[in-house]
Design a protein around this motif. Structure first.
Motif, mmCIF file in Angstrom:
data_model
loop_
_atom_site.group_PDB
_atom_site.id
_atom_site.type_symbol
_atom_site.label_atom_id
_atom_site.label_comp_id
_atom_site.label_asym_id
_atom_site.label_seq_id
_atom_site.Cartn_x
_atom_site.Cartn_y
_atom_site.Cartn_z
ATOM 1 N N LYS A 3 75.661 19.100 107.496
ATOM 2 C CA LYS A 3 74.746 19.981 106.777
ATOM 3 C C LYS A 3 73.881 19.261 105.742
ATOM 4 O O LYS A 3 72.891 19.820 105.268
ATOM 5 N N GLN A 5 72.031 15.541 103.993
ATOM 6 C CA GLN A 5 71.416 14.250 104.255
ATOM 7 C C GLN A 5 71.405 13.415 102.981
ATOM 8 O O GLN A 5 71.428 13.955 101.868
ATOM 9 N N SER A 50 70.392 13.034 97.637
ATOM 10 C CA SER A 50 71.212 13.693 98.650
ATOM 11 C C SER A 50 71.209 15.195 98.417
ATOM 12 O O SER A 50 71.177 15.663 97.277
ATOM 13 N N THR A 52 70.930 19.286 100.867
ATOM 14 C CA THR A 52 70.836 19.946 102.161
ATOM 15 C C THR A 52 69.660 19.358 102.948
ATOM 16 O O THR A 52 68.744 18.765 102.372
ATOM 17 N N LYS A 53 69.683 19.542 104.253
ATOM 18 C CA LYS A 53 68.595 19.028 105.080
ATOM 19 C C LYS A 53 67.269 19.640 104.654
ATOM 20 O O LYS A 53 66.233 18.953 104.612
ATOM 21 N N GLU A 54 67.300 20.921 104.320
ATOM 22 C CA GLU A 54 66.075 21.599 103.920
ATOM 23 C C GLU A 54 65.525 21.009 102.617
ATOM 24 O O GLU A 54 64.307 20.787 102.486
ATOM 25 N N CYS A 56 66.105 17.992 101.433
ATOM 26 C CA CYS A 56 65.663 16.619 101.673
ATOM 27 C C CYS A 56 64.316 16.592 102.382
ATOM 28 O O CYS A 56 63.448 15.763 102.071
ATOM 29 N N GLN A 57 64.123 17.513 103.322
ATOM 30 C CA GLN A 57 62.830 17.589 104.005
ATOM 31 C C GLN A 57 61.731 17.960 103.014
ATOM 32 O O GLN A 57 60.621 17.400 103.065
ATOM 33 N N ILE A 76 67.333 7.763 106.529
ATOM 34 C CA ILE A 76 68.011 9.056 106.477
ATOM 35 C C ILE A 76 69.392 8.964 107.113
ATOM 36 O O ILE A 76 69.536 8.536 108.264
ATOM 37 N N GLU A 78 72.848 11.281 107.979
ATOM 38 C CA GLU A 78 73.477 12.601 108.037
ATOM 39 C C GLU A 78 74.873 12.471 107.419
ATOM 40 O O GLU A 78 75.642 11.578 107.795
#
Length: 312
Positions: A3, A5, A50, A52-54, A56-57, A76, A78
């Motif tokens: 979940k 990154q 670091s 959540t993926k959202e 980090c994006q 990046i 995971e």
């Protein structure tokens, strides 16, 4: 599916009013619920964050949207959980401390070693006229390094300039420098060129990118990283363990920080010695009244450590 990154990046690009930028950037990172460590200087950014993926994006998009940092490359990973506990963003004189009194003699935006992509680096490392130079600190290359690499006895990168004379014997060779993510090589290769080395290269993206794009072939051991993972795997082609326990000499891939905060030494230590010494590097450190509780990881937030402030 993981979940979270962790992003590793740097960018040499002039920042006006960098101290204020650091304070504002901290607020921005906290608004995304990111954790990590970012250094801001007039010469650019150096960070690992670091979340959540959202998040980090969103962070990467914001960095690249700023024309000063549009060229930034992110490594990046995971991860199962965030790789830090707190969010720090600090202003400093340099984004990586070079130890030079006159930092104007090197400028990574003007002159550095030739950048080699991982596959190009991989093809050159066994050539007879090539020297592979690790520009990292002792505790880093003791944990893992490229096969046949030349390593330097330095405690911090700021000691690198003092070692230039030791490297003079390689001036007629192709010198291929490498580090964790590439940032130290920008200054190390520039300094080598300044001192008369003519054929200097650097591994673009460092060990981390090499692991992702070239399988990490011929990197022996693990790679030290500056977050609570401490060490990460790199080599999926011909992996090996080269580090030994600081206390008993047993082969071990595990690295810790001494549980005594007044020592905080980076050492490799096997689980047996870790249990026996309560995560300390020596019996003497086990008696320190400020000794931290060892949970088996050997990672601690530094004590004392100011939190969530932009500091000089």
């Amino acid at each position: 599916m993981k979940k979270f990154q962790t992003l590793l990046y740097y960018c040499y690009s002039y920042i006006a009013e960098a101290e204020q930028f650091a304070a504002n950037h901290l607020t921005f990172c906290k608004s995304l619920d990111l954790v990590g460590r970012i250094i801001v200087a007039n010469e650019g950014l150096n960070g690992t964050v670091s979340g959540t993926k959202e998040a980090c994006q969103a962070y990467m998009a914001a960095i690249k949207a700023d024309e000063r940092f549009a060229k930034t490359e992110f490594k990046i990973d995971e991860v199962d959980e965030p790789s830090f506990i707190k969010m720090h963003c600090r202003y400093k004189a340099e984004i990586v401390h070079s130890g030079l009194r006159d930092t104007s003699i090197i400028n990574p935006n003007e002159r550095t070693g030739k950048h080699l992509e991982p596959v190009e680096f991989q093809k050159m490392i066994d050539d007879e006229d090539v020297i592979i130079l690790d520009v990292r600190s002792n505790y880093e290359h003791n944990l893992g390094k490229f096969k046949n690499a030349v390593t330097l006895d330095i405690e911090n990168f700021r000691d690198f300039p003092e070692k230039i004379n030791e490297l003079a014997q390689y001036k007629d060779k192709k010198v291929l420098t490498y580090c964790t993510g590439g940032i130290k090589c920008e200054k190390a290769s520039a300094l080598l060129l300044h001192h008369g080395f003519n054929d200097v290269y650097q591994l673009h993206g460092g060990i981390i990118k090499y692991g992702k794009e070239a399988g990490g072939e011929d990197f022996e051991g693990k790679c030290y990283v500056f977050d609570n993972r401490i060490a990460v795997d790199v080599n999926s082609v011909n992996p090996s363990i080269v580090s030994k326990c600081f206390n008993c000499g047993t082969v071990t891939p595990k690295m810790i920080n001494c549980a005594n905060p007044e020592c905080n030494e980076h050492i490799t230590q096997c689980d047996a010695c870790g249990e026996e010494l309560q995560g300390c590097c020596s019996v003497a450190c086990t008696t320190n009244p400020r000794k931290r509780i060892y949970d088996g990881t050997g990672y601690y937030v530094k004590v004392p450590q100011p939190v969530n402030v932009a500091a000089k």
